[in-house]
Design an enzyme around this catalytic site. Sequence first.
Site, PDB file in Angstrom:
ATOM      1  CG  HIS A   6      -1.829   1.221   1.398  1.00  0.00           C
ATOM      2  ND1 HIS A   6      -1.626   1.940   2.584  1.00  0.00           N
ATOM      3  CD2 HIS A   6      -2.754   1.521   0.611  1.00  0.00           C
ATOM      4  CE1 HIS A   6      -2.684   2.895   2.381  1.00  0.00           C
ATOM      5  NE2 HIS A   6      -3.374   2.657   1.336  1.00  0.00           N
ATOM      6  CG  HIS A  48      -2.759   9.411   0.418  1.00  0.00           C
ATOM      7  ND1 HIS A  48      -3.471  10.280   1.371  1.00  0.00           N
ATOM      8  CD2 HIS A  48      -3.673   8.330   0.225  1.00  0.00           C
ATOM      9  CE1 HIS A  48      -4.463   9.624   1.726  1.00  0.00           C
ATOM     10  NE2 HIS A  48      -4.567   8.572   1.104  1.00  0.00           N
TER      11      HIS A  48
HETATM   12  O1  G3P Z   1      -6.328   1.543  -2.595  1.00  0.00           O
HETATM   13  C1  G3P Z   1      -6.631   1.299  -1.184  1.00  0.00           C
HETATM   14  C2  G3P Z   1      -6.224   2.375  -0.374  1.00  0.00           C
HETATM   15  O2  G3P Z   1      -5.048   3.044  -0.889  1.00  0.00           O
HETATM   16  C3  G3P Z   1      -7.447   3.395  -0.243  1.00  0.00           C
HETATM   17  O3  G3P Z   1      -7.071   4.415   0.565  1.00  0.00           O
HETATM   18  O4  G3P Z   1      -6.437   6.538   1.357  1.00  0.00           O
HETATM   19  O5  G3P Z   1      -4.837   4.669   1.280  1.00  0.00           O
HETATM   20  O6  G3P Z   1      -5.707   5.884  -0.821  1.00  0.00           O
HETATM   21  P1  G3P Z   1      -6.110   5.555   0.521  1.00  0.00           P
HETATM   22 MG    MG Z   2      -4.666   4.781  -2.096  1.00  0.00          MG
END
Ligand code: G3P
Ligand code: MG
Length: 243
Positions: A6, A48
């Site tokens: 992630h 992000h």
């Molecule tokens: O793709 C899963 C996750 O990345 C979604 O939440 O806020 O970490 O981008 P975020």
């Molecule tokens: Mg994400």
Amino acid sequence: MIVIAHRGSSQLAPENTLPAIKQALHDGVDAIEIDVQLTQDNKVIVIHDEWLNRTTTGSGFVFLTPYARIRRLDAGSWFHPRFKGTHVPLLEEVLEEVKHTKVTLHIELKNNFIDYPGLEKQVIKLVKQYNMEERVILSSFRQDSLETCLYLAPSIKRGLLWWGSLTPLINNSLWQKLQLYSIHPSILFLTSEVRTLRKKGVLIFPYVVERKSQLMLCRRLKVDGVFTNSPRQIRKLLGQNFG
Ligand code: G3P
Ligand code: MG
């Protein structure tokens, strides 16, 4: 179970940067997730937040800042001094990094707070330029954005990000309308309803799985993969006969 890094291996390196991508490759993940947005001059960058403050030495909104200025910012020292000098990458740089590997790239279109007209088109163009159509999953919280992706590039897989109860998903045919490859629910709302969704032929990838108890739940519900900041630990746990 597929392990998806992630924002890259973001527990060991600054999220959404090339060191985090390289760390994920080193950790032996199956897939890597990144977030993308557009700069003022329409460059697709990997970041992000909608603003620069948290993960760089800069400030202000991404969409109001030209890439040349963002490029000069430090996107590593907030995480640890040894990453000083790390820059905010262009999507192209990440595609270049992963194209000669076997990993799948989850590209999250980060357009749920700020609308980025043309983001889908630009991302798809780059994915095609790098011949990555078969190894990319385009994801978004926005259904209309995924609809645009379906229209522009039906052969590139689509994943719907979902926050909240899964019940509304069971009782509609969104998965069919968007021809979804996968649904990415928050781990906080994961229930046995995922079984019903899996029966429809949609893969389930919950985010973000960090704890053993969460991984146990995922295993019990037979999800297809997990997003995690700590792929090394998750792979280790999966290798053990836990729970
Ligand atoms: O793709 C899963 C996750 O990345 C979604 O939440 O806020 O970490 O981008 P975020
Ligand atoms: Mg994400």
